[in-house]
Design a protein around this motif. Structure first.
Motif, mmCIF file in Angstrom:
data_model
loop_
_atom_site.group_PDB
_atom_site.id
_atom_site.type_symbol
_atom_site.label_atom_id
_atom_site.label_comp_id
_atom_site.label_asym_id
_atom_site.label_seq_id
_atom_site.Cartn_x
_atom_site.Cartn_y
_atom_site.Cartn_z
ATOM 1 N N LYS A 27 0.889 -0.921 -0.476
ATOM 2 C CA LYS A 27 0.251 -0.088 -0.210
ATOM 3 C C LYS A 27 0.734 1.318 -0.283
ATOM 4 N N HIS A 28 1.738 1.245 0.407
ATOM 5 C CA HIS A 28 2.937 2.470 0.462
ATOM 6 C C HIS A 28 3.883 2.741 -0.118
ATOM 7 N N PHE A 29 4.573 1.291 -0.645
ATOM 8 C CA PHE A 29 5.494 1.263 -1.658
ATOM 9 C C PHE A 29 5.490 1.053 -2.469
ATOM 10 N N HIS A 30 4.094 0.237 -3.209
ATOM 11 C CA HIS A 30 3.379 -0.057 -4.489
ATOM 12 C C HIS A 30 4.728 -0.461 -5.189
ATOM 13 N N ASP A 31 5.123 -1.573 -4.613
ATOM 14 C CA ASP A 31 6.004 -2.284 -5.651
ATOM 15 C C ASP A 31 6.091 -3.851 -4.720
ATOM 16 N N THR A 32 6.127 -4.833 -5.315
ATOM 17 C CA THR A 32 6.615 -6.707 -5.148
ATOM 18 C C THR A 32 7.805 -6.629 -4.897
#
Length: 75
Positions: A27-32
């Protein structure tokens, strides 16, 4: 290897957030898979992917005694 992203993103770079911690991170970093952490301690190097760590506490630990050589260059 010229591009470390090839060897560090896994199969097509897919990851899914299922735990509350991983969902909050996403939610905070939008990175997987892009955020990686390389820690240098007194005795070892620890390498991890943020989302994987929040999902399953997976990380890689390399004692300095097992590392034959380290080379770092400007990207």
């Amino acid at each position: 290897m010229e591009n470390t992203a090839v060897s560090t993103t896994g199969v097509l770079g897919f990851s899914a957030a299922t735990t509350p911690e991983a969902k909050n991170y996403l939610k905070h970093f939008h990175d997987t898979r892009g955020n990686r952490l390389l820690l240098f301690t007194n005795t070892r190097i620890i390498f991890l992917f943020s989302l994987e760590f929040f999902e399953s506490q997976t990380f890689f630990s390399y004692p300095y005694t097992s590392i034959k050589a380290i080379t770092m260059k400007a990207n």
